[in-house]
Design an enzyme around this catalytic site. Sequence first.
Site, short mmCIF file in Angstrom:
data_model
loop_
_atom_site.label_atom_id
_atom_site.label_comp_id
_atom_site.label_asym_id
_atom_site.label_seq_id
_atom_site.Cartn_x
_atom_site.Cartn_y
_atom_site.Cartn_z
N LYS A 1 0.29 -6.74 1.74
CA LYS A 1 -0.51 -6.24 0.62
C LYS A 1 0.16 -6.65 -0.69
O LYS A 1 1.37 -6.80 -0.75
CB LYS A 1 -0.62 -4.72 0.69
CG LYS A 1 -1.46 -4.24 1.86
CD LYS A 1 -1.45 -2.73 1.93
CE LYS A 1 -2.44 -2.21 2.93
NZ LYS A 1 -2.13 -2.50 4.31
N HIS B 1 -1.37 -0.12 -0.76
CA HIS B 1 -1.18 -0.78 -2.05
C HIS B 1 -0.50 0.16 -3.04
O HIS B 1 0.33 -0.27 -3.84
CB HIS B 1 -2.55 -1.24 -2.61
CG HIS B 1 -3.17 -2.35 -1.83
ND1 HIS B 1 -4.01 -2.13 -0.77
CD2 HIS B 1 -3.05 -3.69 -1.96
CE1 HIS B 1 -4.40 -3.29 -0.27
NE2 HIS B 1 -3.84 -4.26 -0.97
N SER C 1 -8.09 -3.96 -2.32
CA SER C 1 -7.43 -2.68 -2.08
C SER C 1 -8.50 -1.60 -2.02
O SER C 1 -9.35 -1.53 -2.92
CB SER C 1 -6.45 -2.38 -3.22
OG SER C 1 -6.12 -1.02 -3.26
N MET C 2 -8.44 -0.74 -1.02
CA MET C 2 -9.39 0.37 -0.93
C MET C 2 -9.22 1.32 -2.12
O MET C 2 -10.19 1.84 -2.64
CB MET C 2 -9.18 1.16 0.38
CG MET C 2 -9.52 0.38 1.63
SD MET C 2 -11.28 0.12 1.84
CE MET C 2 -11.81 1.75 2.33
N GLY C 3 -7.99 1.53 -2.56
CA GLY C 3 -7.72 2.47 -3.63
C GLY C 3 -7.88 1.92 -5.04
O GLY C 3 -8.33 2.61 -5.95
#
Length: 128
Positions: free
Chosen positions: A26, A55, A97-99
């Site tokens: 990542k 992340h 990144s999901m966040g």
Amino acid sequence: MCTQTKAASLMANIPEAEIDPTGVFKYVLIRVHSKEDGDDSSVDIVRGYAWAEYHADIYDKVAEELEKGGHLDCECIGGGRIKHDCQSKKIHVYGYSMGFGKANHAVSTEKLKVRYPKYEITWADEGY
């Protein structure tokens, strides 16, 4: 007489790209900017490490380190993944990144090209 702020001086010494020497991991694109009045300077940096499960792990560690003097502030402007093959001198930037959402991989790639001038560095919006 032109004087440089403490924050600008600190930012000038931050490496624009630091990633692990090999593997798939990542990464985050971080905007570092001055907290000093009248100084709106900023720099974008790339950080990618295999030790990070999320992340946010990378962002939290880097931001804590850079912000500890009180002159700088950090904001994560996206993330993704990096495939680094040091044997064939290739780096591929992709995913999101999901966040934090997807980083601007074109910007990240340019930062990596400065750090790795003899590498073939590519990017794509596909993949996770």
